[in-house]
Design a protein around this motif. Structure first.
Motif, PDB file in Angstrom:
ATOM      1  N   ASN A  36       0.829  -1.198   0.000  1.00 15.14           N
ATOM      2  CA  ASN A  36       0.000   0.000   0.000  1.00 15.14           C
ATOM      3  C   ASN A  36       0.872   1.259   0.000  1.00 15.14           C
ATOM      4  N   ASN A  46       4.190  -6.082  -4.035  1.00 17.01           N
ATOM      5  CA  ASN A  46       3.306  -7.203  -3.724  1.00 17.01           C
ATOM      6  C   ASN A  46       4.185  -8.412  -3.447  1.00 17.01           C
ATOM      7  N   GLU A  48       3.668 -11.388  -3.560  1.00 19.21           N
ATOM      8  CA  GLU A  48       3.459 -12.517  -4.462  1.00 19.21           C
ATOM      9  C   GLU A  48       4.238 -12.354  -5.766  1.00 19.21           C
ATOM     10  N   HIS A  70      -0.676 -13.520   4.203  1.00 20.69           N
ATOM     11  CA  HIS A  70      -1.437 -12.820   3.164  1.00 20.69           C
ATOM     12  C   HIS A  70      -0.949 -13.145   1.752  1.00 20.69           C
ATOM     13  N   GLN A  73      -0.936 -19.441  -1.253  1.00 18.99           N
ATOM     14  CA  GLN A  73      -2.184 -20.167  -0.989  1.00 18.99           C
ATOM     15  C   GLN A  73      -1.856 -21.359  -0.099  1.00 18.99           C
ATOM     16  N   TRP A 110      -8.199 -17.790  10.032  1.00 19.08           N
ATOM     17  CA  TRP A 110      -9.048 -17.806   8.835  1.00 19.08           C
ATOM     18  C   TRP A 110     -10.174 -16.795   8.940  1.00 19.08           C
ATOM     19  N   ASP A 112      -9.904 -13.592   9.174  1.00 15.61           N
ATOM     20  CA  ASP A 112      -9.566 -12.443   8.342  1.00 15.61           C
ATOM     21  C   ASP A 112      -9.650 -12.902   6.889  1.00 15.61           C
ATOM     22  N   PRO A 113     -10.577 -12.353   6.098  1.00 18.24           N
ATOM     23  CA  PRO A 113     -10.751 -12.830   4.724  1.00 18.24           C
ATOM     24  C   PRO A 113      -9.549 -12.580   3.819  1.00 18.24           C
ATOM     25  N   SER A 114      -8.600 -11.769   4.257  1.00 19.63           N
ATOM     26  CA  SER A 114      -7.412 -11.541   3.433  1.00 19.63           C
ATOM     27  C   SER A 114      -6.306 -12.575   3.698  1.00 19.63           C
ATOM     28  N   HIS A 115      -6.512 -13.451   4.674  1.00 13.41           N
ATOM     29  CA  HIS A 115      -5.518 -14.495   4.941  1.00 13.41           C
ATOM     30  C   HIS A 115      -5.660 -15.606   3.915  1.00 13.41           C
ATOM     31  N   LYS A 116      -4.546 -16.000   3.324  1.00 14.04           N
ATOM     32  CA  LYS A 116      -4.538 -17.016   2.274  1.00 14.04           C
ATOM     33  C   LYS A 116      -3.948 -18.340   2.734  1.00 14.04           C
TER      34      LYS A 116
END
Length: 137
Positions: A36, A46, A48, A70, A73, A110, A112-116
């Protein structure tokens, strides 16, 4: 120590050092990285996207607080080893990685929806075995 250099991955808006390494509780020569741009990191990146934007053997310490979960996968061993190979690459010989991730027992693992993925201390057993054997996948 002018040559001593630390990297804070996923810095966000905080520059607080949360883990003491070798008795060091203050930053010496801090470089920050975050996805960010609003947080004004030194590098907008990023996690990734590999390779990371740093030279080989650049950092004495790499700190990653609540950020490694984050990227990638769950079950993607190829990315797991590639990401940690990059961390190994940019650490100086004898350098240290210091980080935190939510426990698998935490509702936030899990929740937190941003955790992968979940990264646990046991995950590093595999990373260490690969880094000492020279095999990453």
């Amino acid at each position: 120590m002018p040559d001593y250099k630390e990297l804070l991955i996923g810095a966000g808006s905080s520059r607080t050092r949360k883990i003491v390494v070798n008795g060091r509780n203050e930053w010496t020569n801090l470089v920050t990285l975050d996805i960010n741009a609003d947080h004004r990191p030194d590098f907008v990146w990023n996690l990734e996207h590999l390779p990371l934007p740093f030279a080989d053997n650049e950092f004495d310490e790499i700190h990653a607080y609540e950020v490694l979960e984050h990227a990638g996968q769950q079950g993607d061993h190829v990315f797991f080893f590639a990401q940690f190979a990059e961390i190994w690459r940019i650490l100086k010989p004898g350098g240290q990685l210091a980080g935190t991730c939510p426990s698998r027992k935490s509702v936030w693992a899990w929740g937190d929806p941003s955790h992968k993925r979940i990264v646990q201390p046991e995950s590093f057993v595999f990373w260490i075995s690969r880094s000492t054997s020279g095999r990453w996948a």
